[in-house]
Design a protein around this motif. Sequence first.
Motif, PDB file in Angstrom:
ATOM      1  N   SER A   1       0.879  -1.158   0.000  1.00 50.03           N
ATOM      2  CA  SER A   1       0.000   0.000   0.000  1.00 50.03           C
ATOM      3  C   SER A   1       0.922   1.213   0.000  1.00 50.03           C
ATOM      4  CB  SER A   1      -0.884   0.009   1.244  1.00 50.03           C
ATOM      5  OG  SER A   1      -1.677   1.166   1.255  1.00 50.03           O
ATOM      6  N   SER A   2       0.725   2.075  -0.972  1.00 49.43           N
ATOM      7  CA  SER A   2       1.614   3.233  -1.082  1.00 49.43           C
ATOM      8  C   SER A   2       0.800   4.516  -0.984  1.00 49.43           C
ATOM      9  CB  SER A   2       2.381   3.191  -2.404  1.00 49.43           C
ATOM     10  OG  SER A   2       1.489   3.165  -3.486  1.00 49.43           O
ATOM     11  N   TYR A   3       1.524   5.607  -0.782  1.00 46.22           N
ATOM     12  CA  TYR A   3       0.886   6.921  -0.761  1.00 46.22           C
ATOM     13  C   TYR A   3       1.711   7.862  -1.616  1.00 46.22           C
ATOM     14  CZ  TYR A   3       4.481   8.137   2.666  1.00 46.22           C
ATOM     15  OH  TYR A   3       5.683   8.348   3.293  1.00 46.22           O
TER      16      TYR A   3
ATOM     17  N   GLU B   1       4.889  11.652  -6.000  1.00 50.83           N
ATOM     18  CA  GLU B   1       5.779  10.495  -5.964  1.00 50.83           C
ATOM     19  C   GLU B   1       5.218   9.448  -5.008  1.00 50.83           C
ATOM     20  OE1 GLU B   1       9.318  12.364  -4.630  1.00 50.83           O
ATOM     21  OE2 GLU B   1       9.827  13.114  -6.611  1.00 50.83           O
ATOM     22  N   GLU B   2       5.097   8.211  -5.476  1.00 48.56           N
ATOM     23  CA  GLU B   2       4.580   7.145  -4.626  1.00 48.56           C
ATOM     24  C   GLU B   2       5.686   6.527  -3.798  1.00 48.56           C
ATOM     25  OE1 GLU B   2       1.787   4.338  -5.901  1.00 48.56           O
ATOM     26  OE2 GLU B   2       0.788   5.720  -7.247  1.00 48.56           O
ATOM     27  N   ARG B   3       5.360   6.261  -2.533  1.00 46.76           N
ATOM     28  CA  ARG B   3       6.285   5.597  -1.601  1.00 46.76           C
ATOM     29  C   ARG B   3       5.497   4.549  -0.833  1.00 46.76           C
ATOM     30  NH1 ARG B   3      10.199   9.446   1.506  1.00 46.76           N
ATOM     31  NH2 ARG B   3      11.786   9.246  -0.081  1.00 46.76           N
ATOM     32  N   PRO B   4       6.133   3.438  -0.475  1.00 44.59           N
ATOM     33  CA  PRO B   4       5.415   2.408   0.276  1.00 44.59           C
ATOM     34  C   PRO B   4       5.065   2.876   1.688  1.00 44.59           C
ATOM     35  CG  PRO B   4       7.741   1.834   0.053  1.00 44.59           C
ATOM     36  CD  PRO B   4       7.519   3.064  -0.761  1.00 44.59           C
ATOM     37  N   ALA B   5       3.827   2.579   2.114  1.00 48.89           N
ATOM     38  CA  ALA B   5       3.381   2.890   3.474  1.00 48.89           C
ATOM     39  C   ALA B   5       3.434   1.631   4.337  1.00 48.89           C
ATOM     40  CB  ALA B   5       1.973   3.456   3.464  1.00 48.89           C
ATOM     41  N   TYR B   6       3.058   0.505   3.751  1.00 48.93           N
ATOM     42  CA  TYR B   6       3.212  -0.793   4.402  1.00 48.93           C
ATOM     43  C   TYR B   6       3.219  -1.873   3.331  1.00 48.93           C
ATOM     44  CZ  TYR B   6      -1.879  -1.451   4.026  1.00 48.93           C
ATOM     45  OH  TYR B   6      -3.162  -1.583   3.565  1.00 48.93           O
ATOM     46  N   PHE B   7       3.705  -3.068   3.692  1.00 49.73           N
ATOM     47  CA  PHE B   7       3.676  -4.184   2.758  1.00 49.73           C
ATOM     48  C   PHE B   7       3.277  -5.448   3.490  1.00 49.73           C
ATOM     49  CE2 PHE B   7       7.992  -4.254   4.381  1.00 49.73           C
ATOM     50  CZ  PHE B   7       8.339  -5.589   4.446  1.00 49.73           C
ATOM     51  N   THR B   8       2.736  -6.398   2.725  1.00 49.30           N
ATOM     52  CA  THR B   8       2.280  -7.670   3.274  1.00 49.30           C
ATOM     53  C   THR B   8       3.052  -8.796   2.612  1.00 49.30           C
ATOM     54  OG1 THR B   8       0.074  -6.743   3.591  1.00 49.30           O
ATOM     55  CG2 THR B   8       0.271  -9.138   3.687  1.00 49.30           C
ATOM     56  N   MET B   9       3.613  -9.666   3.453  1.00 51.21           N
ATOM     57  CA  MET B   9       4.358 -10.820   2.970  1.00 51.21           C
ATOM     58  C   MET B   9       4.024 -12.006   3.860  1.00 51.21           C
ATOM     59  SD  MET B   9       8.487 -11.279   2.522  1.00 51.21           S
ATOM     60  CE  MET B   9       8.798 -10.905   4.245  1.00 51.21           C
TER      61      MET B   9
ATOM     62  N   VAL C   1      11.734   5.589   4.952  1.00 52.17           N
ATOM     63  CA  VAL C   1      12.411   5.259   3.701  1.00 52.17           C
ATOM     64  C   VAL C   1      13.838   5.762   3.852  1.00 52.17           C
ATOM     65  CG1 VAL C   1      12.527   5.654   1.219  1.00 52.17           C
ATOM     66  CG2 VAL C   1      10.301   5.356   2.326  1.00 52.17           C
ATOM     67  N   LEU C   2      14.783   4.834   3.906  1.00 52.16           N
ATOM     68  CA  LEU C   2      16.185   5.184   4.130  1.00 52.16           C
ATOM     69  C   LEU C   2      16.858   5.691   2.860  1.00 52.16           C
ATOM     70  CD1 LEU C   2      17.015   2.076   6.319  1.00 52.16           C
ATOM     71  CD2 LEU C   2      16.539   4.397   7.114  1.00 52.16           C
ATOM     72  N   SER C   3      16.472   5.100   1.726  1.00 55.06           N
ATOM     73  CA  SER C   3      16.991   5.557   0.436  1.00 55.06           C
ATOM     74  C   SER C   3      16.090   5.032  -0.669  1.00 55.06           C
ATOM     75  CB  SER C   3      18.433   5.109   0.216  1.00 55.06           C
ATOM     76  OG  SER C   3      18.519   3.707   0.167  1.00 55.06           O
TER      77      SER C   3
ATOM     78  N   GLN D   1      14.929   1.303   0.049  1.00 51.13           N
ATOM     79  CA  GLN D   1      15.513   0.681   1.246  1.00 51.13           C
ATOM     80  C   GLN D   1      14.718   1.250   2.406  1.00 51.13           C
ATOM     81  OE1 GLN D   1      18.352  -1.464   1.274  1.00 51.13           O
ATOM     82  NE2 GLN D   1      17.842  -1.836   3.381  1.00 51.13           N
ATOM     83  N   ILE D   2      14.003   0.389   3.131  1.00 52.95           N
ATOM     84  CA  ILE D   2      13.093   0.884   4.166  1.00 52.95           C
ATOM     85  C   ILE D   2      13.408   0.261   5.527  1.00 52.95           C
ATOM     86  CG2 ILE D   2      11.259   1.330   2.499  1.00 52.95           C
ATOM     87  CD1 ILE D   2      10.598  -1.433   4.833  1.00 52.95           C
ATOM     88  N   LYS D   3      12.841   0.883   6.560  1.00 52.15           N
ATOM     89  CA  LYS D   3      12.919   0.352   7.919  1.00 52.15           C
ATOM     90  C   LYS D   3      11.489   0.176   8.414  1.00 52.15           C
ATOM     91  CE  LYS D   3      14.549   2.985  11.199  1.00 52.15           C
ATOM     92  NZ  LYS D   3      15.412   3.733  12.107  1.00 52.15           N
ATOM     93  N   ASP D   4      11.189  -1.024   8.983  1.00 54.52           N
ATOM     94  CA  ASP D   4       9.834  -1.278   9.467  1.00 54.52           C
ATOM     95  C   ASP D   4       9.690  -0.929  10.943  1.00 54.52           C
ATOM     96  OD1 ASP D   4      10.793  -3.411  11.027  1.00 54.52           O
ATOM     97  OD2 ASP D   4       9.945  -4.963   9.750  1.00 54.52           O
TER      98      ASP D   4
END
Length: 83
Positions: A11-13, A19-27, A37-39, A57-60
Amino acid sequence: MRVIIIPIKVSSYAGYKGEERPAYFTMGGIRYTVLEVLSEWLEEKTDKGREKRHYFQIKDENAKRWKLFYSFNVDGWFLERKE
């Protein structure tokens, strides 16, 4: 070391610049919230044809780092991991 590519749901915003960036992901049925978002960067791969990817490159929420990318060619999100 080999690279594993795993399809994920994201799910992105979009920010004020669109510009779209991830808000959360499901795995694997587990939802991970993106705290930071680190980079981010764009790459074009040519090993199997031409593929454009937008990497993040993200941090959860548990301070774990992940490498996600959006593939423009298949219109989908993936997690990239080394084993």
